[in-house]
Scaffold this motif. Structure first.
Motif, PDB file in Angstrom:
ATOM      1  N   GLY A  42       0.783  -1.233   0.000  1.00 33.03           N
ATOM      2  CA  GLY A  42       0.000   0.000   0.000  1.00 33.03           C
ATOM      3  C   GLY A  42       0.812   1.278   0.000  1.00 33.03           C
ATOM      4  O   GLY A  42       0.267   2.357   0.231  1.00 33.03           O
ATOM      5  N   LEU A  43       2.099   1.179  -0.274  1.00 30.69           N
ATOM      6  CA  LEU A  43       2.942   2.375  -0.296  1.00 30.69           C
ATOM      7  C   LEU A  43       3.024   2.964  -1.692  1.00 30.69           C
ATOM      8  O   LEU A  43       2.879   2.261  -2.695  1.00 30.69           O
ATOM      9  N   ASP A  44       3.249   4.264  -1.751  1.00 31.64           N
ATOM     10  CA  ASP A  44       3.444   4.966  -3.017  1.00 31.64           C
ATOM     11  C   ASP A  44       4.932   4.898  -3.349  1.00 31.64           C
ATOM     12  O   ASP A  44       5.764   5.408  -2.584  1.00 31.64           O
ATOM     13  N   VAL A  45       5.276   4.272  -4.458  1.00 30.07           N
ATOM     14  CA  VAL A  45       6.677   4.069  -4.816  1.00 30.07           C
ATOM     15  C   VAL A  45       6.953   4.683  -6.188  1.00 30.07           C
ATOM     16  O   VAL A  45       6.226   4.425  -7.137  1.00 30.07           O
ATOM     17  N   ILE A  46       7.996   5.486  -6.247  1.00 30.98           N
ATOM     18  CA  ILE A  46       8.478   6.009  -7.522  1.00 30.98           C
ATOM     19  C   ILE A  46       9.771   5.273  -7.823  1.00 30.98           C
ATOM     20  O   ILE A  46      10.726   5.323  -7.043  1.00 30.98           O
ATOM     21  N   ARG A  47       9.780   4.598  -8.944  1.00 31.69           N
ATOM     22  CA  ARG A  47      10.952   3.813  -9.348  1.00 31.69           C
ATOM     23  C   ARG A  47      11.787   4.630 -10.321  1.00 31.69           C
ATOM     24  O   ARG A  47      11.251   5.249 -11.241  1.00 31.69           O
ATOM     25  N   GLU A  48      13.098   4.656 -10.106  1.00 29.08           N
ATOM     26  CA  GLU A  48      14.027   5.415 -10.950  1.00 29.08           C
ATOM     27  C   GLU A  48      13.638   6.900 -10.989  1.00 29.08           C
ATOM     28  O   GLU A  48      13.601   7.516 -12.054  1.00 29.08           O
ATOM     29  N   ALA A  49      13.348   7.456  -9.823  1.00 34.11           N
ATOM     30  CA  ALA A  49      12.951   8.871  -9.733  1.00 34.11           C
ATOM     31  C   ALA A  49      14.110   9.764 -10.156  1.00 34.11           C
ATOM     32  O   ALA A  49      15.228   9.631  -9.659  1.00 34.11           O
ATOM     33  N   SER A  50      13.839  10.653 -11.073  1.00 34.62           N
ATOM     34  CA  SER A  50      14.843  11.598 -11.552  1.00 34.62           C
ATOM     35  C   SER A  50      15.135  12.619 -10.458  1.00 34.62           C
ATOM     36  O   SER A  50      14.222  13.131  -9.808  1.00 34.62           O
ATOM     37  N   LEU A  51      16.405  12.920 -10.268  1.00 33.95           N
ATOM     38  CA  LEU A  51      16.809  13.833  -9.211  1.00 33.95           C
ATOM     39  C   LEU A  51      17.759  14.893  -9.768  1.00 33.95           C
ATOM     40  O   LEU A  51      18.950  14.638  -9.937  1.00 33.95           O
ATOM     41  N   PRO A  52      17.220  16.085 -10.054  1.00 29.30           N
ATOM     42  CA  PRO A  52      18.099  17.149 -10.546  1.00 29.30           C
ATOM     43  C   PRO A  52      18.892  17.762  -9.391  1.00 29.30           C
ATOM     44  O   PRO A  52      18.536  17.611  -8.227  1.00 29.30           O
ATOM     45  N   VAL A  53      19.946  18.435  -9.728  1.00 30.87           N
ATOM     46  CA  VAL A  53      20.733  19.182  -8.745  1.00 30.87           C
ATOM     47  C   VAL A  53      20.365  20.649  -8.913  1.00 30.87           C
ATOM     48  O   VAL A  53      20.273  21.157 -10.036  1.00 30.87           O
ATOM     49  N   VAL A  54      20.121  21.315  -7.782  1.00 33.38           N
ATOM     50  CA  VAL A  54      19.831  22.752  -7.828  1.00 33.38           C
ATOM     51  C   VAL A  54      21.098  23.481  -7.427  1.00 33.38           C
ATOM     52  O   VAL A  54      21.632  23.271  -6.336  1.00 33.38           O
ATOM     53  N   TYR A  55      21.579  24.301  -8.353  1.00 30.01           N
ATOM     54  CA  TYR A  55      22.794  25.078  -8.114  1.00 30.01           C
ATOM     55  C   TYR A  55      22.495  26.533  -8.419  1.00 30.01           C
ATOM     56  O   TYR A  55      22.165  26.894  -9.560  1.00 30.01           O
ATOM     57  N   LYS A  56      22.536  27.379  -7.389  1.00 24.68           N
ATOM     58  CA  LYS A  56      22.247  28.805  -7.543  1.00 24.68           C
ATOM     59  C   LYS A  56      20.928  29.029  -8.284  1.00 24.68           C
ATOM     60  O   LYS A  56      20.866  29.750  -9.274  1.00 24.68           O
ATOM     61  N   ASP A  57      19.895  28.375  -7.826  1.00 23.79           N
ATOM     62  CA  ASP A  57      18.538  28.480  -8.383  1.00 23.79           C
ATOM     63  C   ASP A  57      18.394  27.937  -9.796  1.00 23.79           C
ATOM     64  O   ASP A  57      17.402  28.180 -10.471  1.00 23.79           O
ATOM     65  N   VAL A  58      19.380  27.192 -10.267  1.00 25.60           N
ATOM     66  CA  VAL A  58      19.300  26.571 -11.592  1.00 25.60           C
ATOM     67  C   VAL A  58      19.163  25.059 -11.385  1.00 25.60           C
ATOM     68  O   VAL A  58      19.947  24.457 -10.656  1.00 25.60           O
ATOM     69  N   HIS A  59      18.149  24.480 -12.025  1.00 28.41           N
ATOM     70  CA  HIS A  59      17.959  23.033 -11.959  1.00 28.41           C
ATOM     71  C   HIS A  59      18.802  22.381 -13.049  1.00 28.41           C
ATOM     72  O   HIS A  59      18.601  22.630 -14.236  1.00 28.41           O
TER      73      HIS A  59
END
Length: 125
Positions: A42-59
């Protein structure tokens, strides 16, 4: 649901997967099976979730991928290696910091007993 409650389900589900499959398979196999088990719980799972890096307000789309992100609160990084090392731990800590999550698990399925391959990782924020 609190992170620790999710963590309990993660561990039980991982043990179930490992008991049925054993060591020696690809990470992607364990990932798919654990994804299935967690969703069945019953859990909500995101597989291979994309993860951007935020650097000085830039994704920046740097190509980081979280193996399994559960309820957007707990990060799971899956390995099938001879031994976990510091770089694997650093990877989970980085994901926790970038998502501002508190709890993660580093799971190495390439062990005889899964308890030898579980690392609980906490982000002190």
């Amino acid at each position: 649901m609190h992170e620790n409650q999710i963590g309990d389900i993660v561990i039980q589900s991982a043990l179930s997967v490992h008991n049925l499959l054993g060591p020696g398979l690809l990470e992607s196999t364990y990932q798919a099976c654990l994804d299935y088990e967690l969703k069945q719980a019953g859990l909500d799972v995101i597989r291979e979730a994309s993860l951007p890096v935020v650097y000085k307000d830039v994704h920046l789309p740097c190509g980081y991928r979280i193996d399994l992100w559960v309820n957007r609160k707990v990060i799971i990084e899956i390995k099938a290696v001879d031994a976990l090392n510091d770089i694997h731990l650093a990877q989970v800590l980085t994901y926790l910091k970038l998502t501002e999550n508190k709890l993660g698990y580093l799971l190495n399925f390439n062990v005889k007993l899964l308890k030898q391959g579980i690392r609980r990782v906490v982000n002190g924020l």
